[in-house]
Motif scaffolding. Structure first.
Motif, PDB file in Angstrom:
ATOM      1  N   LYS A 208      -1.270  -3.646  32.525  1.00  0.00           N
ATOM      2  CA  LYS A 208      -2.183  -3.730  31.386  1.00  0.00           C
ATOM      3  C   LYS A 208      -1.504  -3.249  30.110  1.00  0.00           C
ATOM      4  O   LYS A 208      -1.716  -3.812  29.020  1.00  0.00           O
TER       5      LYS A 208
ATOM      6  N   SER B 293       1.405 -11.291  35.872  1.00  0.00           N
ATOM      7  CA  SER B 293       0.468 -12.316  35.415  1.00  0.00           C
ATOM      8  C   SER B 293      -0.860 -12.157  36.147  1.00  0.00           C
ATOM      9  O   SER B 293      -0.965 -11.429  37.143  1.00  0.00           O
TER      10      SER B 293
ATOM     11  N   GLY C 220       1.669  -3.363  29.544  1.00  0.00           N
ATOM     12  CA  GLY C 220       2.861  -4.156  29.282  1.00  0.00           C
ATOM     13  C   GLY C 220       4.158  -3.495  29.709  1.00  0.00           C
ATOM     14  O   GLY C 220       5.243  -3.914  29.299  1.00  0.00           O
ATOM     15  N   TRP C 221       4.074  -2.454  30.545  1.00  0.00           N
ATOM     16  CA  TRP C 221       5.284  -1.777  31.000  1.00  0.00           C
ATOM     17  C   TRP C 221       6.007  -2.578  32.081  1.00  0.00           C
ATOM     18  O   TRP C 221       7.205  -2.454  32.247  1.00  0.00           O
TER      19      TRP C 221
ATOM     20  N   GLU D  36       5.972  -6.680  34.025  1.00  0.00           N
ATOM     21  CA  GLU D  36       5.512  -8.054  33.845  1.00  0.00           C
ATOM     22  C   GLU D  36       4.673  -8.488  35.043  1.00  0.00           C
ATOM     23  O   GLU D  36       5.177  -8.604  36.158  1.00  0.00           O
TER      24      GLU D  36
END
Length: 298
Positions: free
Chosen positions: A55, A62, A57-58, A60
């Motif tokens: 959440k 999807s 962005g640490w 990757e």
């Protein structure tokens, strides 16, 4: 850069060894033998940290589709069997012996591949390596100075799940899920299944009566095991992204050998020449396997 790969490998190895020792400490020294709760706690923290990291962005990740999650469920079932049986086995078996038995999971992978891919021919060096690992694992219970029948039975279940999971993960046809996304599904499925099994297995009742439940050492050990499990996942994914599969397997081998060599200095062990020979030959067989598979994909 080359030094960066070595640093990633060293970090992975350190986290692997410390994580292994922490789990052994909680399961054997503190004698917290309630795997539905212990592994449920680890997977709950792992899932929460992984989702939070995605959440923010640490890492990757999807959005996982329902169809992709459902198609991965067989792998999640094997994952739960792996960690549950592994905890049971590790609580009764010393770390070097545990790895000796775990190494024979490659035999399970090889047998499954021969059944699924009938046309595949196994290289002679690989046959020798898995033969050495199998003989080492089979002979170990007879030479173990203090054999624990329950521990060895759980170890058999563990190695069966590990071997089957390895084949499923490598030959999974969908390209929609990354390693982190696969592990996220594993974590969430594990939490649900282990939580549901906590009461029927008696683990919940036993844990409420556990003498060290309010112990500071126990709380630290459980927190450390959960955090280290998550860090080991990140270190594994990072190392796999930096190295070829061949070199990644080398680091796994070195990490297991390091843990096996250091464990007698941390935990009390009863070992004799014959059982030590089983451990050594098992790792020799694993080294031969790593060498024989340097150009393959499993």
């Amino acid at each position: 850069m080359q030094w960066g790969r070595h640093v990633a490998g060293l970090v992975f190895s350190c986290v692997f060894v410390v994580s292994c020792f922490t789990n052994k400490f909680v399961l054997s020294v503190l004698n917290f033998t309630y795997p539905t709760l212990f592994q449920g706690w680890q997977t709950l923290i792992g899932a929460a940290l992984l989702l939070l990291s995605g959440k923010l962005g640490w890492v990757e990740m999807s959005r996982i589709s329902r169809s992709a999650a459902v198609s991965w469920l067989p792998g999640s079932v094997l994952f739960v069997g792996n960690i549950y049986a592994g905890s049971r086995a590790l609580s009764h078996i010393d770390i070097p012996f545990f790895f000796t038995l775990q190494n024979s999971s490659h035999v399970v992978s090889c047998v499954i591949l021969r059944v699924v891919q009938r046309e595949q021919k196994t290289p002679w060096l690989k046959l020798i390596s898995i033969g050495v690992m199998l003989l080492s694992a089979v002979n170990l219970p007879f030479y173990d100075p203090q054999p624990d029948r329950s521990g060895y039975l759980w170890a058999v279940g563990h190695l069966l799940c590990v071997g089957a999971y390895r084949v499923f993960q490598v030959h999974y046809k969908s390209t929609n899920l990354s390693d982190l996304e696969q592990q996220c599904i594993n974590y969430l499925f594990s939490v649900l299944l282990l939580a549901a099994a906590a009461h029927p297995t008696g683990d919940l009742t036993g844990a409420l009566e556990f003498p060290s439940l309010r112990s500071y050492t126990f709380h630290c050990g459980c927190c450390a095991s959960a955090l280290l499990g998550f860090f080991l996942l990140l270190a594994t994914v990072k190392l796999k992204s930096r190295l070829s599969l061949e070199h990644f397997r080398v680091w796994i081998f070195l990490s297991k050998v390091t843990a096996a060599c250091l464990s007698p200095f941390i935990f009390n062990m009863d070992v004799n020449a014959a059982s030590l020979a089983c451990v050594i030959f098992s790792h020799v067989g694993e080294a031969l396997l790593v060498y024989s598979e340097r150009d393959s994909h499993l």
